[in-house]
Design an enzyme around this catalytic site. Structure first.
Site, PDB file in Angstrom:
ATOM      1  N   MET A 245      -0.749 -12.147  17.503  1.00 59.09           N
ATOM      2  CA  MET A 245      -1.145 -12.367  16.274  1.00 59.09           C
ATOM      3  C   MET A 245      -2.534 -13.056  15.924  1.00 59.09           C
ATOM      4  O   MET A 245      -3.410 -12.434  15.107  1.00 59.09           O
ATOM      5  CB  MET A 245      -0.053 -13.195  15.640  1.00 59.09           C
ATOM      6  CG  MET A 245      -0.061 -12.940  14.003  1.00 59.09           C
ATOM      7  SD  MET A 245       1.166 -13.904  13.210  1.00 59.09           S
ATOM      8  CE  MET A 245       2.593 -12.732  13.096  1.00 59.09           C
TER       9      MET A 245
ATOM     10  N   ARG B 279       0.096  15.676  -0.864  1.00 60.41           N
ATOM     11  CA  ARG B 279       0.192  14.286  -1.304  1.00 60.41           C
ATOM     12  C   ARG B 279       0.572  13.972  -2.471  1.00 60.41           C
ATOM     13  O   ARG B 279       1.558  13.532  -3.079  1.00 60.41           O
ATOM     14  CB  ARG B 279      -1.276  13.622  -0.654  1.00 60.41           C
ATOM     15  CG  ARG B 279      -1.054  12.065  -0.658  1.00 60.41           C
ATOM     16  CD  ARG B 279      -2.320  11.415   0.001  1.00 60.41           C
ATOM     17  NE  ARG B 279      -3.612  11.675  -0.596  1.00 60.41           N
ATOM     18  CZ  ARG B 279      -4.913  11.028  -0.376  1.00 60.41           C
ATOM     19  NH1 ARG B 279      -4.766  10.651   1.111  1.00 60.41           N
ATOM     20  NH2 ARG B 279      -5.946  11.293  -0.889  1.00 60.41           N
TER      21      ARG B 279
ATOM     22  N   TYR C 115       1.731 -12.314  26.327  1.00 63.70           N
ATOM     23  CA  TYR C 115       2.955 -11.941  25.964  1.00 63.70           C
ATOM     24  C   TYR C 115       3.574 -11.012  27.358  1.00 63.70           C
ATOM     25  O   TYR C 115       2.903 -10.213  27.349  1.00 63.70           O
ATOM     26  CB  TYR C 115       3.257 -11.594  24.557  1.00 63.70           C
ATOM     27  CG  TYR C 115       3.187 -12.661  23.583  1.00 63.70           C
ATOM     28  CD1 TYR C 115       4.160 -13.606  23.582  1.00 63.70           C
ATOM     29  CD2 TYR C 115       2.312 -12.481  22.371  1.00 63.70           C
ATOM     30  CE1 TYR C 115       4.317 -14.974  22.973  1.00 63.70           C
ATOM     31  CE2 TYR C 115       2.132 -13.416  21.508  1.00 63.70           C
ATOM     32  CZ  TYR C 115       3.104 -14.660  21.830  1.00 63.70           C
ATOM     33  OH  TYR C 115       3.159 -15.518  20.978  1.00 63.70           O
TER      34      TYR C 115
ATOM     35  N   LYS D  76     -12.254   1.642  -2.533  1.00 67.46           N
ATOM     36  CA  LYS D  76     -10.544   1.117  -2.358  1.00 67.46           C
ATOM     37  C   LYS D  76     -10.714   0.440  -0.997  1.00 67.46           C
ATOM     38  O   LYS D  76     -11.501   0.536  -0.088  1.00 67.46           O
ATOM     39  CB  LYS D  76      -9.674   2.352  -2.503  1.00 67.46           C
ATOM     40  CG  LYS D  76      -9.986   3.456  -1.345  1.00 67.46           C
ATOM     41  CD  LYS D  76      -9.396   4.645  -1.305  1.00 67.46           C
ATOM     42  CE  LYS D  76      -9.832   5.763  -0.259  1.00 67.46           C
ATOM     43  NZ  LYS D  76      -9.152   7.032  -0.324  1.00 67.46           N
TER      44      LYS D  76
HETATM   45  C1  LIG Z   1     -10.194   7.976  -0.105  1.00 63.41           C
HETATM   46  C2  LIG Z   1     -10.436   9.179  -1.053  1.00 63.41           C
HETATM   47  C3  LIG Z   1     -11.475   9.513  -0.980  1.00 63.41           C
HETATM   48  C4  LIG Z   1     -12.906   9.281  -0.205  1.00 63.41           C
HETATM   49  O1  LIG Z   1     -12.733   9.996   1.014  1.00 63.41           O
HETATM   50  P1  LIG Z   1     -13.733   9.789   2.265  1.00 63.41           P
HETATM   51  O2  LIG Z   1     -13.445  10.765   3.245  1.00 63.41           O
HETATM   52  O3  LIG Z   1     -13.738   8.417   2.775  1.00 63.41           O
HETATM   53  O4  LIG Z   1     -15.024   9.751   1.455  1.00 63.41           O
HETATM   54  C5  LIG Z   1     -11.898  10.842  -1.845  1.00 63.41           C
HETATM   55  N1  LIG Z   1     -10.964  11.337  -2.691  1.00 63.41           N
HETATM   56  C6  LIG Z   1      -9.476  10.797  -2.615  1.00 63.41           C
HETATM   57  C7  LIG Z   1      -8.563  11.361  -3.223  1.00 63.41           C
HETATM   58  C8  LIG Z   1      -9.420   9.675  -1.730  1.00 63.41           C
HETATM   59  O5  LIG Z   1      -8.126   9.337  -1.671  1.00 63.41           O
END
Ligand SMILES: *Cc1c(COP(=O)(O)O)cnc(C)c1O
Length: 390
Positions: free
Chosen positions: A310, A135, A263, A36
């Site tokens: 930036m 979550r 800045y 991701k």
């Molecule tokens: C991002 C994520 C992972 C990966 O976690 P890491 O600690 O980066 O290995 C695993 N499971 C879920 C649900 C995630 O959102």
């Protein structure tokens, strides 16, 4: 590459990290590579291929678009979308043969408007349980019981049942143990429901490496694949960060005592000083919180001077340097090193926030791509990778 700021990524490092993780787990445990957020900033397609080459069985992304990108690039492993998608997007997910995260009966009910029951294509799902992260996921037996009849539909395939830990990186393991116990209870709900569930999984990188007995059928490896592990814990396998970040001075000037930089006059020369400008800024993910960290130039440390803007930041040079001199923001130079761990500690976060924040303006170059092409299996590599090689 038109710009003097680039990230160098070693795909063999990603592969080696995955192989080391693989070796530390029982052979029956499947490896899900989490790519991701553009592979935590390393390039999603390239990272996925490196992981596949190390024997990954499954890929995961957070969002539907990310999964579609991987399919469009020709990747064929199963892909789990970790965040629930909108019911109306189910046809798109089916078209791309994706596995979906489900967390409620309501979603299934709405989804049926878009995938009429019984249509030939099977919907592959993983039920997500909330055991304490708070979550997403099912929290109660009642919510599970409402979902079960939908999961029994003949066109639904129960590919997985999973949860995620909140404190895997903490020294104190009590909360993690509570979550694991809760998950075992929930597994009993799943067994009692009579569903044939293919993969039970709960461990991300840290849980998988620290507590191999929690690996179950599959582990979801993100951070560790890119070489990240909490600094305060001893890592049980060899992991090396795969990414380094570089730029070049675009301007050098000598300041008189009392002159300002940045800045809000955020830096003032205490004496006659050499200042260099580096073309990277907060729009590239080098956040203002990075003020107070160093970069490397000429094999020496140089502090960031004043506020990060930036597109540029200024550094206090240890002396006069030519414009065009290489600057390293993450990585090594002449025996000196700036680590992800150091930067993460400075911003009060984790290494993956630093890498995942690196923006689209930063060119990714894959320095071992030729070696990878020559030695790895016959996976085809997208054309744009070779263009990125410098
Ligand atoms: C991002 C994520 C992972 C990966 O976690 P890491 O600690 O980066 O290995 C695993 N499971 C879920 C649900 C995630 O959102």
């Amino acid at each position: 590459m038109l710009r003097d700021t680039w990230a160098e990524i070693s795909l063999s490092r990603i592969r080696e990290n995955m192989l080391n993780i693989r070796r530390s787990l029982p052979g029956s445990v499947k490896l899900m590579a989490v790519v991701k957020a553009n592979g935590y900033g390393h390039g999603d397609i390239e990272s996925a291929k490196a992981a596949m080459n190390a024997g990954a069985d499954y890929l995961a992304v957070a969002y539907l678009e990310e999964a579609v990108r991987l399919r469009d690039a020709g990747l064929q492993l199963p892909i789990l979308v970790l965040t629930p998608i909108r019911p109306e997007h189910v046809p798109l997910a089916l078209k791309h043969d994706l596995s979906l995260t489900v967390t409620s009966a309501k979603w299934f009910c709405e989804m049926r408007n878009f995938k009429p029951c019984g249509s030939a294509c099977k919907l592959r799902v993983h039920a997500k349980m909330d055991t304490g992260l708070g979550r997403i996921g099912i929290r109660t037996k009642q919510e599970w019981d409402e979902l079960v009849p939908w999961l029994h539909a003949e066109d639904v395939e129960m590919d997985g049942f999973y949860t995620h830990f909140a404190t895997a990186g903490q020294e104190d393991t009590r909360f993690l143990e509570q979550q694991a116990a809760r998950f075992l209870d929930m597994k009993e709900w799943a067994r009692a429901s009579g569903l044939a569930i293919r993969h039970y999984h709960c461990a991300g990188s840290v849980a998988a490496l620290r507590f191999p007995h929690l690996a179950m059928d599959m582990v979801r490896i993100g951070a560790a694949m890119y070489g990240f592990y909490p600094a305060k814990l001893a890592c049980p396998v060899k992991l090396e960060p795969a990414l380094s970040l570089h730029s070049r001075l675009i301007q050098v000037k000598k300041l008189a005592k009392g002159e300002y930089i940045g800045y809000d006059n955020s830096y003032q020369a205490k004496e006659e000083e050499w200042i260099g400008t580096v073309p990277i800024g907060y729009a590239d993910g080098w956040a203002q919180r990075m003020q107070g960290t160093d970069v490397l130039i000429g094999g020496r440390r140089a502090p960031i001077a004043g506020k990060i803007s930036m597109d540029q930041l200024m550094i206090k040079l240890p002396g006069p340097f030519a414009e065009g001199t290489p600057v390293t923001l993450i990585g090594t130079q002449g025996g000196k090193r700036i680590t992800f761990a150091e930067l993460a500690a400075h911003i009060g976060s984790v290494a993956q926030e630093v890498s995942a924040s690196l923006g689209v303006r930063i060119t990714r170059t894959y320095k071992d791509i030729e070696e990878v092409r020559a030695k790895w299996d016959k996976t085809t590599w997208p054309d744009d990778i070779s263009q990125a090689v410098i």
